[in-house]
Motif scaffolding. Structure first.
Motif, PDB file in Angstrom:
ATOM      1  N   ALA A 265      24.291 -48.377  54.057  1.00 34.75           N
ATOM      2  CA  ALA A 265      24.305 -47.114  55.018  1.00 34.75           C
ATOM      3  C   ALA A 265      23.544 -46.023  54.446  1.00 34.75           C
TER       4      ALA A 265
ATOM      5  N   GLN B 102      23.383 -28.663  62.111  1.00 34.97           N
ATOM      6  CA  GLN B 102      22.928 -28.010  63.333  1.00 34.97           C
ATOM      7  C   GLN B 102      21.985 -26.887  63.360  1.00 34.97           C
TER       8      GLN B 102
ATOM      9  N   LYS C 100      14.746 -51.162  61.642  1.00 36.76           N
ATOM     10  CA  LYS C 100      14.767 -49.666  62.222  1.00 36.76           C
ATOM     11  C   LYS C 100      14.216 -48.784  61.070  1.00 36.76           C
TER      12      LYS C 100
ATOM     13  N   ALA D  84      26.849 -46.806  58.867  1.00 41.76           N
ATOM     14  CA  ALA D  84      27.716 -45.856  58.487  1.00 41.76           C
ATOM     15  C   ALA D  84      28.927 -45.858  59.636  1.00 41.76           C
TER      16      ALA D  84
ATOM     17  N   TRP E 285      30.351 -41.199  53.610  1.00 45.26           N
ATOM     18  CA  TRP E 285      29.760 -40.375  54.837  1.00 45.26           C
ATOM     19  C   TRP E 285      29.184 -38.915  54.547  1.00 45.26           C
TER      20      TRP E 285
ATOM     21  N   ILE F 213      28.549 -50.167  53.337  1.00 45.70           N
ATOM     22  CA  ILE F 213      28.441 -48.851  53.029  1.00 45.70           C
ATOM     23  C   ILE F 213      27.292 -48.329  52.218  1.00 45.70           C
TER      24      ILE F 213
ATOM     25  N   ARG G  15      23.613 -33.639  70.965  1.00 42.63           N
ATOM     26  CA  ARG G  15      24.370 -33.278  69.670  1.00 42.63           C
ATOM     27  C   ARG G  15      25.588 -34.243  69.377  1.00 42.63           C
ATOM     28  N   LYS G  16      26.331 -34.776  70.380  1.00 49.18           N
ATOM     29  CA  LYS G  16      27.254 -35.442  69.851  1.00 49.18           C
ATOM     30  C   LYS G  16      26.616 -36.856  69.335  1.00 49.18           C
ATOM     31  N   MET G  17      26.876 -36.774  67.983  1.00 46.18           N
ATOM     32  CA  MET G  17      26.425 -38.279  67.383  1.00 46.18           C
ATOM     33  C   MET G  17      27.393 -39.345  67.816  1.00 46.18           C
TER      34      MET G  17
ATOM     35  N   PHE H  40      19.991 -46.530  53.765  1.00 50.03           N
ATOM     36  CA  PHE H  40      19.283 -46.427  55.078  1.00 50.03           C
ATOM     37  C   PHE H  40      18.938 -44.961  55.184  1.00 50.03           C
ATOM     38  N   GLU H  41      20.009 -44.095  54.910  1.00 53.78           N
ATOM     39  CA  GLU H  41      19.653 -42.748  55.081  1.00 53.78           C
ATOM     40  C   GLU H  41      18.986 -42.062  53.963  1.00 53.78           C
TER      41      GLU H  41
ATOM     42  N   GLU I 238      21.101 -42.151  69.065  1.00 56.39           N
ATOM     43  CA  GLU I 238      20.116 -42.703  67.996  1.00 56.39           C
ATOM     44  C   GLU I 238      19.949 -42.059  66.724  1.00 56.39           C
ATOM     45  N   THR I 239      20.542 -40.946  66.637  1.00 59.24           N
ATOM     46  CA  THR I 239      20.177 -40.284  65.326  1.00 59.24           C
ATOM     47  C   THR I 239      21.354 -40.598  64.318  1.00 59.24           C
ATOM     48  N   GLU I 240      22.538 -41.380  64.775  1.00 54.10           N
ATOM     49  CA  GLU I 240      23.571 -41.854  64.137  1.00 54.10           C
ATOM     50  C   GLU I 240      23.197 -43.084  63.371  1.00 54.10           C
ATOM     51  N   ASN I 241      23.743 -43.170  62.080  1.00 52.21           N
ATOM     52  CA  ASN I 241      23.505 -44.331  61.147  1.00 52.21           C
ATOM     53  C   ASN I 241      24.552 -45.320  61.679  1.00 52.21           C
ATOM     54  N   GLU I 242      24.031 -46.507  62.024  1.00 53.55           N
ATOM     55  CA  GLU I 242      24.823 -47.720  62.748  1.00 53.55           C
ATOM     56  C   GLU I 242      25.893 -48.331  61.845  1.00 53.55           C
TER      57      GLU I 242
ATOM     58  N   LYS J 235      23.666 -46.614  71.788  1.00 52.87           N
ATOM     59  CA  LYS J 235      23.894 -47.607  70.989  1.00 52.87           C
ATOM     60  C   LYS J 235      25.338 -47.814  71.063  1.00 52.87           C
TER      61      LYS J 235
ATOM     62  N   ILE K 262      25.785 -39.165  53.183  1.00 54.25           N
ATOM     63  CA  ILE K 262      24.825 -39.462  54.414  1.00 54.25           C
ATOM     64  C   ILE K 262      24.659 -38.270  54.871  1.00 54.25           C
TER      65      ILE K 262
ATOM     66  N   ARG L 186      20.713 -36.243  55.149  1.00 58.00           N
ATOM     67  CA  ARG L 186      20.180 -35.934  56.594  1.00 58.00           C
ATOM     68  C   ARG L 186      19.835 -34.415  56.398  1.00 58.00           C
TER      69      ARG L 186
END
Lengths: 168, 1123
Positions: B317, B233, B360, A103, B274, B314, A23-25, B320-321, A97-101, A80, B277, B281
């Motif tokens: 980013a 979550q 990616k 960003a 952010w 930004i 869970r921890k992004m 990409f999302e 791996e789910t976080e947006n690099e 990463k 983004i 998601r």
């Protein structure tokens, strides 16, 4: 000998670790200088203290080995690293791996801009002499491995209040 | 901004000695108060030179701290400082647990900043399950009830960082109350705390889900944004429960994208990136596999794509999302198209970070749209050889997703190449696993029975012994089980025997890993296989072993019972024996469990060293089992095994069969312990034995356990040795036979991307439905032929991207040629500009005197670019644009208001059949203008021509980075001008951009041009007095002595030369000393003092900007060397 193996975790436990989402992004946030000295570290997942120093040494080694033409993201173990260099100081963030690099790459810059505003032209010494304040700023931005605030005014507001009260 | 930071940080070493006594921000303690203990600690830390010194220093520090924190006289203020010092100790890796309790105390007793530092220290020192944490609860409860908002804030912050799970009920009501607080910051932090609770104890916050909704609709953006973390979550867990919120999320995103938020939420003029983004998601999760929900978000996704047009990291980013979301939800064609275009832009970008992002994204979407890989295949091939290993690895990841039966050998080869270079252990493990996955399915199914028998053996060993990472192993095994199960779902499909054997072993050993697979079903499938006629008796033995293993894990099974009945009367003695064993084992579950423990395939084998029991057993066996103390059934078994003694092809005899032996030994009254050990050994032994064929296992039955235990071969070498080599040689030969590198790449592309695309898609990875086709047994030859056919077919289908030399029609070749031409031209023109800018005024094309003369250095050689001869060199006479290119410059001229200023020659930047872009630099007194001409060479009007510059750290382009021409009429020209400023000092930098237009289809051309420092330097006319005053006020200076050649003679000649090239203003020359001044636009002054002495020229630059003197000096040196 085979007792060693039979004492392994029961299968059900293993299953749980597989399905448990990571869970921890954001896993950690580091500031390390070129000499490999850590200037700030904040872990969002528990890592034992001696493993931290090892990890940090590895991380900075990885960052230093890369040239400016190479990309700012490193695949490291099962996560990463996103790093950005400001003069002799590297800011490195470990993400899953789910976080947006990209960003996160910009988050680092936003953080530096906030520091820059607070210290009016931040330097490595500012960070060292005000480690507590830098932590407070970071805590406003990243909590629990999540990006929680990016608005500079709001990030700095609590700290400004504290400073003001300390003054009076 | 970053520049500022960089410079101040780089000035650090100098600052260290001279601590600024000035007050810190907000009136805190001195900015660098060196007198404090903290100050001296920091100084010592910065002065450290070895690990040993560090240890000594920190130990000393810890001793001091220990005394201070426990002294009753220590004030809270001092305690706060101690905490920061403790944080330092821990940060450097020295545990300082003696201070933890004092951190809690400080949080309890401290006043505001002290309290905050106390809380901070707690959150840094303790972990979730630390026992001291309980002591914090009271303080938190007290602070939550405080009337001082600052204290409430702190408490909420610490709760959302670290809080003992079992104490949640103590604070939960208090925090719930805060959701109604009037201050946004309190509400926001309360939501963050609830998020923490949701993570560690979701059940405890179940009852407040409606309050989350309230938070989502909060009038404050921050509170709403905080609630999104919880929603992300929850939606991850159960998307269907929150579909009704889709519209809310869409509305919020619309407002954010539409710029409805307060301006301070902007980051580099992008509204709350952010937050965008995060919303994207959430939308992705909601829209997945749900057409109706997806429908709701198409509009806003389209708008997000459209709005994110500024070239800034930004926005990339966000894009990409956005792309990820578009490919996650139910597809909509025009959105997909836009997203694909976006990916294309990323992948082709020269910016390395963007390229990574593009790869990616491509990896993510490739399974849904393999055609996209075809479009970018050449880029992918280039990335495979990219100097950055990270890019390489990402590319391999991409290839891994598109592996199919036809390209597997090439891709695995590429992976192995990477492996050989890679040193990092984790990468190796990870990649080996992938290679194993790829090879096992592809190779086993295609290669089938002709494979060397070691291959499946080694694969299974790899799977069983695993890597160092337990989790990785589990995943690989799980993956194997799942993929095999889906393969077996198909009835009446033919699989090679070897493959079936591998499958049954894996299922027997690891099927417990799947949650969904009912063992009964798996057994049924295996049972079905047993009845197939094509299954050989060897394979049947494997299957029976698997069933035995599985049945040990379930209480009873009808299928197993049925199976036992069926096969106890089988004509096949082997099967009969197995059925018999199984039956007995089923009757004694206890034994069975001991016999077949979970995941024990790697367990060390224990052999009774004395072999006393075995000796007897062997002896008895030799005597045909006539010994009276043996139970009846065992004798019978032995007889059976003798009967079929010649069944050597199956590689085992009855006596060696694992279960039979164990059963016998156990019942024969020997010690149970030995029996157990034996069976452990032999169970594995039996399995191993089955892998091998002739001669693989020694004949002596009971020693095999030991001897079989050969050194495990490293997985990669196995794969290299056996799996890949033959096909690799084949592909290498193919490549070698084609001389040119380009051809090689295309060849590689055709091998890599074969089987992708619309109809021939037979991806192995996770596609059970198409697996049928692929599993048809082919001889190797026909297989190769097939793939060759397919590849040539593929190449025709995708010609513009990968023309194979032999199959591509000529005109396509030309097309390719043109593209290259374009590229070369661009680089040519830029390099000429570069050369020109450093060479001195030898050009005849000087038109204007004065400043123009100095500035004209850029125009020198460029005029020749339009001469026929020059074009001929790079362009085959047949191709289209040369005629136009010759004509166009005639009509090129600068607008009147600019023509009077010094400017460079007009040069061609880039061109294609349709349009040509020319550029010209104009140096006005207060800025550098870039004038761009876009000429339409075609006979039809061009619509929506967009010219966009990329952001670079060095340059800033005013107004906007883009330029838009709604329409350019046929055979006519439009122009635009941009003011360029040097943002970060450098001697030279590249400004690149692209132009796109729409004619039948969208086309995209890239260009780049070079700006050098001298483009941005203007003379600064000041007096000697001003010079003196300024000189003293500047702190950044650089000094250098340069050798002068005889021709440069006196100071005035040298200075005049510099004046012309660098656009300096000479203030005064007195004897052998001279002073000059210039400014970097817009107004950064730089002063030069020079003096000649013998044959050296001493240059001394001073400026308010630290980088400028260096760069100018560099230019001077270069010029002096050249003249």
């Amino acid at each position: 000998m085979w007792q060693k193996y039979s004492s392994r975790l029961p299968a059900s436990c293993n299953k749980q670790t597989i399905s448990e989402p990571n869970r921890k992004m954001i896993k950690f946030f580091l500031m390390v200088n070129k000499q490999g000295q850590t200037r700030l570290s904040r872990y969002y997942e528990h890592v034992e203290i001696h493993k931290r120093t090892m990890l940090e040494a590895e991380v900075i080694k990885n960052c230093l080995s890369r040239s400016r033409e190479q990309c700012s993201f490193i695949e490291y173990k099962d996560f990463k690293l996103v790093y950005r260099q400001y003069a002799a100081l590297f800011i490195v963030v470990g993400i899953n791996e789910t976080e947006n690099e990209m960003a996160v790459y910009e988050l680092i810059h936003n953080f530096v801009e906030v520091l820059d505003r607070y210290f009016s032209r931040v330097s490595e010494l500012d960070i060292m002499f005000n480690l507590d304040r830098v932590h407070i700023i970071l805590d406003e931005m990243v909590l629990n491995g999540c990006i929680v605030e990016t608005n500079k005014n709001r990030i700095l507001a609590p700290l400004f209040v504290l400073d003001k009260m300390a003054e009076s | 901004m970053s520049d500022v930071v960089e410079r101040t940080l780089s000035a650090l070493p100098g600052l260290l000695g001279q601590h600024d006594p000035g007050a810190g921000p907000g009136g805190g303690p001195g900015r660098f108060s060196a007198t404090s203990r903290l100050g001296s600690l920091i100084r010592s830390i910065t002065a450290l030179s070895s690990k040993h010194e560090e240890e000594k220093l920190i130990q000393q520090e810890q001793t001091n701290l220990k005394a201070t924190v426990s002294a009753p006289t220590t004030t809270l203020r001092l305690m706060k400082e101690c905490m920061v010092r403790l944080i330092y100790c821990e940060m450097l890796g020295y545990e300082s647990s003696f201070g933890y309790i004092h951190a809690i105390k400080l949080a309890q007793q401290g006043n505001l900043l002290e309290k905050r530092v106390g809380y901070l220290a707690v959150s840094l020192f303790l972990h979730e399950n630390h026992e001291l944490l309980l002591l914090l609860v009271n303080t938190v409860v007290k602070d939550l009830q405080s009337t001082n908002l600052v204290e409430v804030c702190m408490a909420l912050t610490v709760v959302s960082q670290i809080f003992p799970r079992e104490m949640i009920p103590a604070v939960l009501p208090l925090i719930e109350d805060k959701l109604q607080h009037s201050k946004e910051i309190i509400r926001r932090k309360a939501v963050q705390a609830l998020y923490k609770f949701y993570l560690i104890a979701p059940n405890q916050v179940q009852h407040i889900h409606d309050k989350f909704r309230k938070a989502l609709c909060d009038r404050d953006v921050g509170v709403m944004a905080a609630s999104l973390h919880i929603y992300l979550q929850m939606i991850k867990k159960n998307a269907s429960g929150y579909k009704d919120l889709t519209e809310s999320f869409v509305t919020i995103l619309k407002q954010v994208v539409g710029g409805k938020l307060p301006i301070d939420f902007n980051y580099h003029s992008v509204p709350a990136p952010w937050l965008q983004i995060q919303l994207l998601r959430i939308l992705g999760l909601l829209g997945k596999d749900d057409p109706r929900t997806s429908e709701l978000m198409y509009d806003v996704l389209d708008e997000s794509l459209r709005r994110a047009e500024i070239n800034h990291n930004i926005t990339y980013a966000i894009l990409f999302e956005c792309v990820q979301t578009i490919y996650t939800i139910c597809p909509k064609s025009d959105l997909l198209e836009k997203a694909a275009k976006c990916i294309g832009k990323f992948v082709l970008s020269p910016k390395i970070n963007l390229k990574y992002l593009g790869l990616k994204a491509l990896t993510y979407v490739i399974q849904q749209d393999p055609n996209l890989a075809l479009q970018h295949q050449m880029t992918i091939i280039e990335c495979l050889d990219h100097p950055d290993p990270i890019i390489k690895r990402e590319t391999l990841e991409l290839l891994y997703r598109i592996t199919n039966g036809q390209n597997v050998t090439v891709i695995v080869q590429k992976m192995l190449d990477y492996l050989r270079q890679s040193k990092e252990e984790y990468t190796i493990i990870n990649l080996t696993g992938k290679i194993a996955e790829l090879t096992m399915n592809a190779v086993f199914s295609v290669g089938g029975d002709v494979m060397h028998p070691d291959i499946p053996n080694n694969f299974l060993r790899l799977l069983a012994e695993g890597f160092d990472d337990e989790k990785e192993d589990e995943q690989l095994r799980l993956y194997a089980v799942q993929s095999y199960l889906s393969l077996l779902e198909e009835e009446d499909t033919f699989y090679p025997q070897k493959f079936l054997q591998v499958m049954s072993w894996v299922l027997g050993e690891y099927s417990y890993l799947t949650n969904d697979g009912d063992p009964e079903i798996i057994i049924t499938r295996l049972h079905r296989l047993l009845k197939q006629t094509f299954v050989t008796s060897e394979t049947k033995a494997w299957i029976m072993t698997a069933i035995t293993k599985m049945s040990s894990r379930m209480s009873c099974s009808k299928t197993v019972d049925k199976l036992i009945q069926e096969f106890s009367t089988s004509l096949d003695t082997c099967m009969r024996q197995y059925a018999f064993e199984l039956k007995h084992l089923c009757e004694n579950k206890e034994l069975m469990k001991k016999l077949l423990p979970l995941d024990a395939s790697c367990d060390e084998i224990m052999v009774d060293a004395s072999l006393s029991f075995l000796d007897g057993f062997v002896a008895e066996g030799l005597r045909c089992g006539a010994a009276p103390y043996k139970p009846h059934h065992q004798r019978q078994e032995e007889k059976l095994s003798q009967e079929k003694g010649d069944m050597s092809s199956s590689g085992f005899t009855g006596r060696q069969s694992p279960a039979g032996l164990s059963l016998g030994s156990d019942m024969s009254g020997n010690s149970a312990e030995i029996g157990q050990k034996e069976t452990n050994c032999l169970k594995l032994d039996g399995v191993r034995k089955l892998w091998g064929k002739e001669g693989y296992l020694p004949k002596k039955e009971n020693k095999t356990g030991k001897e079989d235990k050969t050194q495990p071969v490293p997985p990669d070498s196995i794969l290299m040795g056996h799996v890949v080599d033959p096909p690799l040689m084949q592909s290498e030969q193919q490549v070698v036979s084609l001389s040119e590198e380009e051809k090689e790449k295309k060849q590689l592309a055709s091998t890599l991307f074969v089987g992708l695309g619309s109809n021939s898609s037979i991806s192995l990875m996770g596609r059970a439905d198409t697996i049928n086709q692929k599993l048809k047994k082919k001889s190797k030859i026909s297989e190769t032929q097939n793939s060759e056919e397919a590849s040539s077919f593929q190449n025709i289908a995708t010609l513009p991207f990968s023309p194979l030399p032999d199959t591509a029609p000529n005109n396509k070749e030309n097309f390719q040629g043109n593209e290259h031409l374009g590229l070369r031209k661009v680089s040519l023109s830029s390099s000429e500009v570069l050369e020109a800018s450093v060479s001195f005024d030898t050009s005849q094309s000087l038109r204007e005197a004065g400043l123009d003369e100095k500035l004209s250095n850029c125009r020198l050689s460029t005029s020749s670019l339009f001469a026929d001869s020059n074009i001929e060199v790079f362009q085959p006479p047949k191709t289209v644009p040369d005629i136009v290119a010759r004509k166009a410059p005639l009509s090129l001229c600068l607008p009147e208001e600019l023509a009077g200023h010094p400017h460079s020659e007009i040069v061609e930047l880039c061109s294609c059949d349709i349009l040509t872009v020319y550029s010209c630099k104009v140096w006005t007194d207060d800025c550098s203008l870039l004038v761009l001409f876009v000429a339409n060479n075609s006979t039809s009007p061009l619509k929506t021509v967009n010219l966009v510059f990329e952001t670079t750290e060095h340059f800033k382009i005013f107004e906007s980075l883009s330029c838009h021409f709604p329409v350019i009429e046929a055979q006519s020209m439009e122009s635009c001008q941009k003011c360029v400023q040097l943002e970060k000092v450098c001697t030279e930098g590249i400004l690149s951009g692209s132009i796109s237009y729409h004619l039948d289809m969208d086309t995209h051309l890239e260009f780049s041009l070079i700006f050098s420092l001298s483009d941005f330097i203007r003379p600064m006319k000041i007096t000697t007095e001003d010079f003196g005053r300024l000189w003293l006020s500047f702190s950044n200076d650089v000094k250098q002595n340069i050798k002068m050649s005889p021709s440069q003679g006196s100071l005035s000649i040298a200075l005049n030369a510099l004046k012309q090239k660098l656009k300096l203003h000479i203030v005064e020359i007195i004897g052998n000393e001279g002073i000059a001044a210039c400014q970097l636009l817009p107004s950064i002054p730089c002063l030069l003092h020079c003096r000649t002495h013998a044959r050296t020229l001493a240059l001394w630059f001073r400026s308010s900007c630290s980088a400028l003197p260096d760069s100018l000096l560099y230019q001077c040196q270069k010029m002096m060397e050249e003249s």
